[in-house]
Design an enzyme around this catalytic site. Structure first.
Site, short mmCIF file in Angstrom:
data_model
loop_
_atom_site.label_atom_id
_atom_site.label_comp_id
_atom_site.label_asym_id
_atom_site.label_seq_id
_atom_site.Cartn_x
_atom_site.Cartn_y
_atom_site.Cartn_z
N ASP A 706 0.68 -1.29 -0.03
CA ASP A 706 -0.13 0.18 0.05
C ASP A 706 0.87 1.10 0.05
O ASP A 706 0.32 2.42 0.37
CB ASP A 706 -0.90 0.10 1.15
N HIS A 709 2.91 0.32 4.19
CA HIS A 709 3.08 -0.95 5.31
C HIS A 709 3.88 -1.72 4.68
O HIS A 709 3.88 -2.11 3.33
CB HIS A 709 1.89 -1.20 5.62
#
Ligand code: CA
Length: 733
Positions: A706, A709
């Site tokens: 993402d 993360h």
């Protein structure tokens, strides 16, 4: 002229000069009688247009002096308001953010400076700052909230003394006693601070008959449904409908009979417990017939929901107003003392209260919110010869102004560090703002996740508009007080208010700069989010195990060691007694809170790995200097609490797919600053961001799906990159 005639002339001249001098110094240093109550809404003062009660003695201060219609607190809650007054500073500067904090009495306060200026100073009544008063020649204060009936007072030697009688009257008695016995050669500062009319509103029997056979008019917004404003309003726990407790607030005895209307816990009416048998009999004669009649009607199913709310409102508001009546009586006695002792002319009399209060508006009791009813503070002031009687003052003033004002009255210098401003120039200008006076005030409430569940928020208010900001939901609410004085609708999404919104936002940011507000360093809990509160508790419980050798501190990227990084954690840290102190979504201010509220438990790790700040970027694009100050504060806390722990401070990981991603650039700017916090003895710095990036700076989805993360491969690279440093700092092999 004969010799003795000359002497007589000289003597007369000397006497005249002496008299002139005395008058001058008296004018320069008036006495200050500061009468202060707790939770007294301006709406419950005749001079401010109360339609529900009469306050002749308070009104006298207004008619012989001035009333300020735009008087505000900086933080609408008991302790913080007092700390703002004493220091002349906003809460984030004086350190008393919320009830339960302990006031640092060593800091600069106006009573200390008044002492230096030759005043004798006294503080009597409600103090509520945990530490003992400083800056007073004499004090006697209530412990915590204190009691209405037969209250205890903390003495200067630390002992407690119980008085028989009614608190408001006793505090007035003490004030009069001190005034009678004071040193008449010195000017005085007397702070006479009442508990009344604070919850749980226990009146004196002499006021039981007030409103006995009449209904107090209900406010128009008693049945507010909270539409058109932040959804956080609905989460409040301070409504007359749902949060009045059976015994504590509503004065019933015994178990709760109607839990759907009064909750399951009766709450204790501690006042009743303190009463003598005689006082109890008088009390019961007042309340029990009404209680019984209500219970009978309820049992017979005769009351609608609306009628039940009305009944609760009447019970609440009548008790509240009766408590105020004793305050007004006390003000009358003090004013009479000044009259009788020729002190009225040279004594400035102020009446104020720590904040306003909801008298059913928005369906509420209590305070905290930045809405008008609790933002406003009553402020009445009489200063013969300076203030024109009957002045109706429109200037925007705030409780941080009180200290500077009193200091100017005393002829003392106002220290530059005080953020408030003396209102003397406004007083001399008939209460109107002078050319350079402020156009708006800044407000901030910090007591998140506490009783009444009011969220952290701050904002600015000008003469017409009010802008509020809720960090949790990142929402703006904008009110037009001229069109919507009851604040029933936010205009932030109304296109016709676009210019007002951007203007007020600019004022908001400018005032935060001006007052040095940096949320990245102000300890903040997220305890109003249930999952966060549970995780925080778990971390604190884990930290009670003192065996920890290695700690990771941070946000979701650190918490992720328990998710996608689980296997890597086991492989690298499985035999190092490592603890994970990461919570998703945390910013620097939340880590500051956690490390000072239990998360360090008994641990004394050899090494702490700290990475924090990407949410300060992600949530607000916060200024890198501000975020860096948050990181610096965390390093200080670790230094204070774990002086032997080596800290491996990591540069915030890259985010966003490419090199020019604005949030990634913000993190780079933060890293440039925090790098310098490494002293290479206790604090070591490493920027391992490159291990996640391709050569052209692209952040691949194969490492951070993402773009924020890490996946398992990402955690492997993290662990691998810092392993040599960990081995060196922790002595592991
Ligand atoms: Ca209060």
């Amino acid at each position: 002229m004969r010799l003795h005639q000359l002497s007589v002339v000289r003597l007369i001249l000397l006497l005249t000069f002496a008299l002139l001098e005395q008058t001058a110094s008296a004018q320069e240093q008036p006495n200050i009688l500061f009468i202060f109550s707790d939770d007294h809404a301006p709406n419950a003062i005749g001079a401010f247009g109360s339609k529900i009660n009469k306050t002749p003695h308070l009104d006298r201060i207004a008619s012989e002096g001035a009333k300020f219609n735009n008087s505000f607190c900086a933080n609408s809650i008991c302790g913080p308001s007092r700390a703002c007054i004493l220091t002349g500073k906003h809460s984030h500067m004086n350190g008393f953010l919320r009830n339960g904090n302990r006031f640092d009495g060593t800091q600069l306060t106006f009573p200390k400076l008044m002492q230096n200026a030759g005043y004798q100073t006294a503080m009597l009544g409600k103090w509520h700052l945990s530490s003992d008063p400083t800056g007073f020649d004499y004090w006697e204060v209530l412990p915590g909230q204190g009691s209405y009936y037969n209250p205890d007072f903390i003495q200067m030697d630390g002992s407690r003394k119980r008085y028989h009688g009614y608190c408001t009257d006793l505090i007035t008695d003490m004030a009069l006693e001190w005034l009678k016995n004071r040193d008449g050669d010195k000017p005085f500062l007397m702070m006479c601070q009442h508990k009344a009319p604070h919850r749980n509103w226990a009146p004196h029997p002499r006021h039981f008959s007030l409103y006995k056979n009449e209904d107090v008019p209900e406010p128009a917004t008693l049945h507010d449904d909270y539409s058109g404003r932040s959804s956080l309003l609905r989460q409040n726990e301070m409504s007359i409908r749902s949060h009045m407790r059976w015994a504590h607030d509503m004065k019933f005895h015994g178990d709760v009979l109607f839990p759907e209307h009064f909750g399951t816990s009766p709450g204790r009416n501690g006042e009743y417990g303190r009463m003598t048998d005689e006082q109890k009999a008088t009390w019961d004669a007042q309340y029990e017939p009404e209680n019984k009649a209500f219970i009978e009607k309820m049992k017979a199913g005769k009351l609608t929901d609306k009628e039940i709310i009305s009944w609760k409102y009447q019970r609440y508001i009548k008790d509240y107003l009766r408590c105020i009546q004793a305050v007004d009586d006390g003000v009358g006695r003090l004013l009479k003392f000044l009259d009788d002792n020729d002190l009225a002319k040279n004594t400035v009399v102020i009446y104020s209260s720590d904040q306003g209060f909801y008298l059913g508006e928005h369906g509420w009791y209590d305070k905290r919110w930045m809405f008008e009813e609790s933002l406003r503070m009553p402020f009445l002031i009489r200063w013969p010869g300076v203030i024109r009687p009957g002045t109706d003052a429109p200037a925007l003033i705030q409780n941080i102004d009180y200290g500077p004002t009193f200091l100017e009255m005393a002829g003392a210098e106002v220290p530059a560090e005080m953020q408030g401003r003396s209102i003397v120039e406004v007083l001399k200008n008939n209460g109107r703002p002078t050319a350079s006076w402020r156009d708006s005030i800044y407000y901030a409430y910090y007591e998140n996740a506490a009783v009444h569940n009011v969220p952290v928020h701050d904002g600015v208010r000008s003469d017409r508009y009010k802008l509020m900001y809720y960090p949790r939901t990142r929402e703006w609410n904008l009110f037009d007080l001229e069109k919507d004085p009851q604040e029933m609708r936010s205009f932030h999404d109304d296109p016709t208010y676009a210019k007002v919104l951007s203007g007020m936002q600019k004022r908001y940011h400018d005032l935060r700069d001006f007052y040095d507000v940096n949320s990245a360093v102000i300890p903040a809990t997220r305890g109003d989010e249930v999952w966060w509160k549970e995780r925080d508790r778990t971390l604190t419980a884990n930290a009670r195990n003192g065996k920890v050798e290695l700690a990771f501190i941070g946000d979701s990227i650190t918490q992720g060691w328990e998710g996608r990084g689980k296997n890597v954690w086991q492989k690298y840290y499985g035999d190092r007694n490592a603890i994970n102190l990461g919570i998703g979504g945390d910013r620097t201010e939340h880590v500051i809170w956690r490390l000072t509220h239990g998360n360090l438990g008994k641990i004394k790790p050899k090494v702490a790995v700290l990475m924090i700040g990407t949410n300060n970027t992600g949530h607000f694009d916060q200024d890198p200097e501000e975020v860096a100050a948050g990181v610096e504060r965390i390093l200080e806390i670790l230094g204070e609490r774990l002086p032997k722990t080596k800290v491996l401070l990591l540069g915030i990981f890259p985010r966003g797919r490419d090199r020019l991603d604005s949030k990634r650039l913000n993190n780079i700017a933060i890293n440039q600053i925090i790098r310098r916090f490494a002293d290479k003895e206790r604090v070591h710095y490493a920027d391992i961001g490159d291990v996640f990036l391709e050569e052209d700076g692209h952040l691949p989805a194969s490492i951070m799906p993402d773009a924020l993360h890490l996946n398992e491969e990402g955690y492997e690279r993290w662990a691998n990159a810092i392993e040599p440093m960990l081995q060196e700092l922790g002595g592991w092999e």
